[in-house]
Design a protein around this motif. Structure first.
Motif: not given
Length: 588
Positions: A6, A10, A406, A439, A441-444, A446
């Protein structure tokens, strides 16, 4: 679809945009799901009497089947001593055969193995023991010429602050007197003999081994980072076995290879890039000396007919210089692997010409990533071998990000973040520092923040362009400026201290400091400052260059930001200018 797939989808560029810096390593070969205990037994059966490790300085070698048996004895001895799954076992020693046996024994029963830096002062060792809650400490009587008697005495004097420590196992023929009644002291041979206890029959060990999972912590490695507070990276069986495997794959290691490994076992370089890379490939690894000694390295390469040599740049320089006297002509070395600090093209050229090595590869990573995430290959072009740290390792993710996190395009420098199987589980009992360094992120996915400024070029190679962290890397050893600053400001005459890295031809970087005198206090001489730091910290953290605020050319105040932080880049420039002036005067 997996989380990694994923993330990869993206981050692919849309039409017309420059390609993203996000890259992903090859996933064709599956990761190992074994524990180190599983692997020890598999390799013992597969390789039998093939030599696994050689310690010329101890006149000792161990076969794969002997390592399997000896590690069982160590594991049973630890069980007999009352250790349970999850209890920590520490060691402070040079590169000796007992180090490997204890590491593998602890791995069998799920006891995280805590490796302590050989340069630790007695105070630093006591602090690290308390942080890691070690139940057993394996301790050498000396490492090279350095006696560890002061470390033993510090433990005795601080025994009340070390309630978890119950036993010290002496790796030595020389006994260190121990009047302590709270910590039992036993010799290594006597400790191993306890593994023959009738109470430690095979069923007890098998039950303990069955509890171990590949996601359990295998190794704790201390890394101070830039804050100075001791943090221990939790590295699992899955982390380290697979990292060792992919490193060996990129070196194209086979059972016929003999690896000479001068880097220390207390560091990922010795333990993972060295031992586990060799162990996973049925190779033989040679540890020339308990601590680095260039002549013993040269003798080991020649006598053991080594095909691979590891080292940080300063080690290779010392070996080359030593060989000017020995005059060895090596005809077995096929590859050298350098890591730990930047490697100059001129050094690569000298390693090839003066040590007879065909290829010099570079590995990049950090303790928290097990450690290697990028590495050059034997088939890379000369330009990529000299100017980059290679391509991403299998099953690893990386991207370059800006200050907001980003993802940047290729060719644009920013902070390198890495992800994938090799990331640490976190810092031992330190959720706050773990959250700072990592961290999700929004997709899980790490990510580990490396603190290094890098770029990914159009061909997917990583180029290091600078270092965001203030960490000083002296000869491959990380030094926290904050820790040295804290020690300096404990001196009665020093009001303020700022520590920087100063370029050095031998070590890459050495410690420099800018000090401000307390009002009315006597100004200490440089030797006094050196001895003060050495008394509280490891010798590699001692400042080589000392500058005083108010001296000619330094300025009457520290350069600071509006928020009061020292502007270290300005201080580094001042140090460079002053040292250049000194060199010029010396030549006139």
């Amino acid at each position: 679809m997996s989380i990694l797939e994923t993330a990869s989808q993206k981050m692919q560029p849309t039409s017309g945009r420059k390609k993203s810096s996000f890259i992903q390593g090859d996933q064709a070969s599956p990761l190992s799901s074994a524990t180190l205990g599983n692997l020890i037994d598999e390799q013992g059966v597969k390789n039998g009497g093939r030599i696994a490790t050689v310690f010329p300085w101890q006149r000792h070698s161990i076969s794969y089947e002997q390592l399997a048996e000896r590690s069982r004895l160590l594991a049973k001895s630890m069980l007999e001593a009352g250790l349970k799954h999850g209890d920590t076992v520490g060691i402070m020693a040079g590169n000796c055969y007992q180090y490997i046996e204890a590491f593998l024994g602890a791995a069998r029963i799920g006891c995280p193995f805590v490796v302590f830096n050989n340069t630790y002062s007695p105070v630093e060792l006591s602090t690290a023991l308390a942080v890691s809650s070690c139940r057993i400490l394996f301790l050498a009587s000396n490492i090279g010429p350095k006696s560890l008697s002061p470390h033993m005495h510090a433990i005795q004097n601080n025994s009340t602050s070390l309630p978890d420590l119950k036993r010290i196992v002496l790796i030595s023929q020389t006994r260190i007197d121990s009047p302590s009644v709270t910590v039992e002291v036993i010799s290594y041979s006597a400790f191993v003999d306890n593994g023959h206890s009738v109470f430690m029959h095979k069923g007890v060990l098998r039950r303990a081994e069955r509890r171990v999972k590949n996601t359990d912590v295998l190794n704790l490695q201390f890394t101070s980072g830039t804050t100075g507070a001791p943090k221990a990276a939790m590295l699992t069986h899955r982390n380290l076995i697979n990292n060792g495997k992919v490193i060996g794959d990129r070196l194209e290691m086979t059972a016929e290879d003999r690896l000479c490994c001068p880097p220390p076992l207390f560091h990922c370089f010795g333990l993972v890039i060295g031992f586990l890379a060799a162990f996973t490939h049925s190779s033989t690894i040679v540890f020339p000396s308990d601590q680095f000694e260039p002549n013993q390295v040269l003798d080991s390469i020649a006598n053991e007919k080594c095909t691979i040599i590891h080292g940080v740049p300063t080690m290779f320089l010392a070996e080359i210089e030593a060989n000017n006297q020995k005059k060895y002509t090596f005809d077995t070395l096929r590859v050298a692997l350098a890591a730990g600090s930047p490697v100059s093209p001129s050094l690569v050229d000298r390693i090839q010409k003066e040590m007879g090595v065909e290829k010099v590869l570079i590995a990049y990573g950090m303790t928290e990533t097990s450690p290697v995430t990028f590495m050059t290959s034997l088939d890379d072009s000369k330009e990529m071998l000299l100017k980059t740290v290679g391509r991403i390792m299998p099953h690893t993710l990386a991207k370059i990000v800006d200050g907001k996190g980003e993802t940047l395009p290729r060719g644009v420098p920013g902070e390198l973040w890495t992800g994938g199987y090799a990331l640490q589980k976190g810092y031992w009992r330190n959720e706050a520092k773990t959250a700072e360094a990592m961290t999700i992120d929004e997709d899980g996915v790490r990510w580990m923040h490396t603190g290094d400024e890098c770029l990914i070029n159009d061909d997917g190679y990583c180029v290091i362009t600078g270092r965001i962290k203030d960490l000083i890397i002296r000869g491959g050893e990380n030094i926290s400026p904050a820790q040295v600053e804290d020690r300096l400001t404990e001196h009665a005459s020093i009001a303020e201290a700022c520590v920087i890295g100063v370029a050095d031809a031998k070590y890459g970087e050495v410690v420099g400091c800018f000090l401000r005198l307390r009002d009315g206090a006597p100004k200490p001489v440089s030797d006094e400052i050196v001895q003060w730091v050495r008394a509280g910290l490891g010798s590699h953290k001692v400042p080589k260059y000392i500058f005083w605020i108010g001296e000619p050319g330094v300025g009457n105040e520290y350069p600071k930001t509006g928020s009061g932080k020292h502007q270290k880049h300005i201080l580094r420039a001042i140090a460079s200018r002053l040292l250049s002036q000194r060199d010029l005067k010396a030549r006139l």
